[in-house]
Design an enzyme around this catalytic site. Structure first.
Site, PDB file in Angstrom:
ATOM      1  N   CYS A  54     -10.967 -25.109 -14.749  1.00 10.22           N
ATOM      2  CA  CYS A  54     -11.312 -25.214 -13.307  1.00 10.22           C
ATOM      3  C   CYS A  54     -10.478 -24.114 -12.772  1.00 10.22           C
ATOM      4  CB  CYS A  54     -10.834 -26.666 -12.709  1.00 10.22           C
ATOM      5  SG  CYS A  54      -9.093 -26.978 -12.939  1.00 10.22           S
ATOM      6  N   ASN A 114      -6.069 -25.247 -12.895  1.00 10.36           N
ATOM      7  CA  ASN A 114      -5.694 -25.982 -14.359  1.00 10.36           C
ATOM      8  C   ASN A 114      -4.625 -26.887 -13.651  1.00 10.36           C
ATOM      9  OD1 ASN A 114      -4.378 -25.377 -17.340  1.00 10.36           O
ATOM     10  ND2 ASN A 114      -5.889 -26.906 -16.818  1.00 10.36           N
ATOM     11  N   CYS A 134      -5.795 -29.641 -11.386  1.00 11.09           N
ATOM     12  CA  CYS A 134      -6.294 -30.842 -10.961  1.00 11.09           C
ATOM     13  C   CYS A 134      -7.404 -31.410 -11.880  1.00 11.09           C
ATOM     14  CB  CYS A 134      -6.851 -30.923  -9.639  1.00 11.09           C
ATOM     15  SG  CYS A 134      -5.314 -30.737  -8.212  1.00 11.09           S
ATOM     16  N   ARG A 135      -8.656 -30.780 -11.768  1.00 11.05           N
ATOM     17  CA  ARG A 135      -9.923 -31.252 -12.222  1.00 11.05           C
ATOM     18  C   ARG A 135      -9.959 -30.990 -13.988  1.00 11.05           C
ATOM     19  NH1 ARG A 135     -13.606 -27.514  -8.998  1.00 11.05           N
ATOM     20  NH2 ARG A 135     -11.623 -26.238  -9.023  1.00 11.05           N
ATOM     21  N   SER A 136      -9.281 -29.810 -14.395  1.00 11.38           N
ATOM     22  CA  SER A 136      -9.747 -29.579 -15.958  1.00 11.38           C
ATOM     23  C   SER A 136      -8.456 -30.412 -16.830  1.00 11.38           C
ATOM     24  CB  SER A 136      -9.522 -28.195 -16.406  1.00 11.38           C
ATOM     25  OG  SER A 136      -8.530 -27.347 -15.913  1.00 11.38           O
ATOM     26  N   ASP A 183     -13.611 -29.393  -5.888  1.00 11.30           N
ATOM     27  CA  ASP A 183     -12.281 -28.894  -5.919  1.00 11.30           C
ATOM     28  C   ASP A 183     -11.253 -29.931  -4.866  1.00 11.30           C
ATOM     29  OD1 ASP A 183      -9.502 -27.988  -5.543  1.00 11.30           O
ATOM     30  OD2 ASP A 183     -10.338 -25.825  -5.202  1.00 11.30           O
TER      31      ASP A 183
HETATM   32  P1  4NP Z   1      -8.136 -27.355  -9.659  1.00 10.75           P
HETATM   33  O1  4NP Z   1      -7.610 -27.483  -8.126  1.00 10.75           O
HETATM   34  O2  4NP Z   1      -9.150 -26.084  -9.804  1.00 10.75           O
HETATM   35  O3  4NP Z   1      -8.807 -28.551  -9.834  1.00 10.75           O
HETATM   36  O4  4NP Z   1      -6.759 -27.289 -10.583  1.00 10.75           O
HETATM   37  C1  4NP Z   1      -6.998 -26.306  -7.662  1.00 10.75           C
HETATM   38  C2  4NP Z   1      -5.484 -25.979  -7.717  1.00 10.75           C
HETATM   39  C3  4NP Z   1      -4.964 -25.257  -7.231  1.00 10.75           C
HETATM   40  C4  4NP Z   1      -5.577 -24.096  -6.440  1.00 10.75           C
HETATM   41  C5  4NP Z   1      -7.003 -24.558  -6.165  1.00 10.75           C
HETATM   42  C6  4NP Z   1      -7.591 -25.521  -6.947  1.00 10.75           C
HETATM   43  N1  4NP Z   1      -5.128 -23.176  -5.782  1.00 10.75           N
HETATM   44  O5  4NP Z   1      -5.595 -22.392  -4.873  1.00 10.75           O
HETATM   45  O6  4NP Z   1      -3.993 -23.102  -5.856  1.00 10.75           O
END
Ligand code: 4NP
Length: 165
Positions: free
Chosen positions: A14, A17, A19-21, A130
């Site tokens: 994702c 790295n 939240c989702r992955s 997201d």
């Molecule tokens: P993820 O969520 O892609 O599911 O881990 C996010 C975590 C951090 C950010 C964006 C999405 N960020 O912009 O820091």
């Protein structure tokens, strides 16, 4: 099993790295364990960006996941060129992840790149959204979609095991 390889290697990706992955990694690992395939399937996760490298999963994501019995233990790291040869399958969470993965893939990369929602059978979504800037419902939605996709993904990986013998 899996052609010449002893194991089938799956990488979830994702943006951050955190939240989702990491959640996909935990949900899929549990599905693999339950199916008695833990010796055959390797699971990892990574991010398109290295901004959160070295950090554990987002505490909100950890809390929602733990309410469903999943423990998120992964430490954030960015995707690297070697991943495209080390893994058989790289699974992105949204269309932007897929574009970024294709852009990062080296010419000799052999990993198949797929989107997580391709494996959903109960939900009709085309992305795992997201959840980072949203509320509790977004984290629950992520887990709903991941649980659906992981069931389909397990069937896909099992078929690979049969057809690539
Ligand atoms: P993820 O969520 O892609 O599911 O881990 C996010 C975590 C951090 C950010 C964006 C999405 N960020 O912009 O820091």
């Amino acid at each position: 099993m899996f052609g010449k390889r002893a194991k089938y290697n799956v990488l979830f990706v994702c943006l951050g790295n955190i939240c989702r992955s990491p959640s996909a990694e935990a949900v899929f690992r549990e599905a693999v364990d339950k199916a008695g395939m833990s010796g055959k399937v390797e699971v990892d996760s990574a991010g398109i960006i290295g901004y959160h490298a070295g950090e554990g999963a987002d505490p909100r994501m950890k809390r929602h996941a733990s309410q469903r019995g999943y423990r998120l233990t992964s430490i954030s790291r960015p995707v690297i060129a070697e991943d495209f040869n080390r893994f058989d399958l790289i699974v992105g969470m949204d269309d932007r992840n897929i574009r970024d993965l294709r852009r990062k893939a080296p010419a000799d990369g052999r990993a198949e790149i797929r989107k997580m929602t391709d494996f959903c059978t109960r939900f009709d979504e085309t992305e795992v959204p997201d959840p980072y800037y949203g509320g509790a419902a977004g984290f629950e939605r992520v887990l709903d979609l991941l649980e659906d996709a992981c069931d389909g993904l397990l069937r896909y990986v099992s078929r690979q095991a049969e057809t690539e013998r």
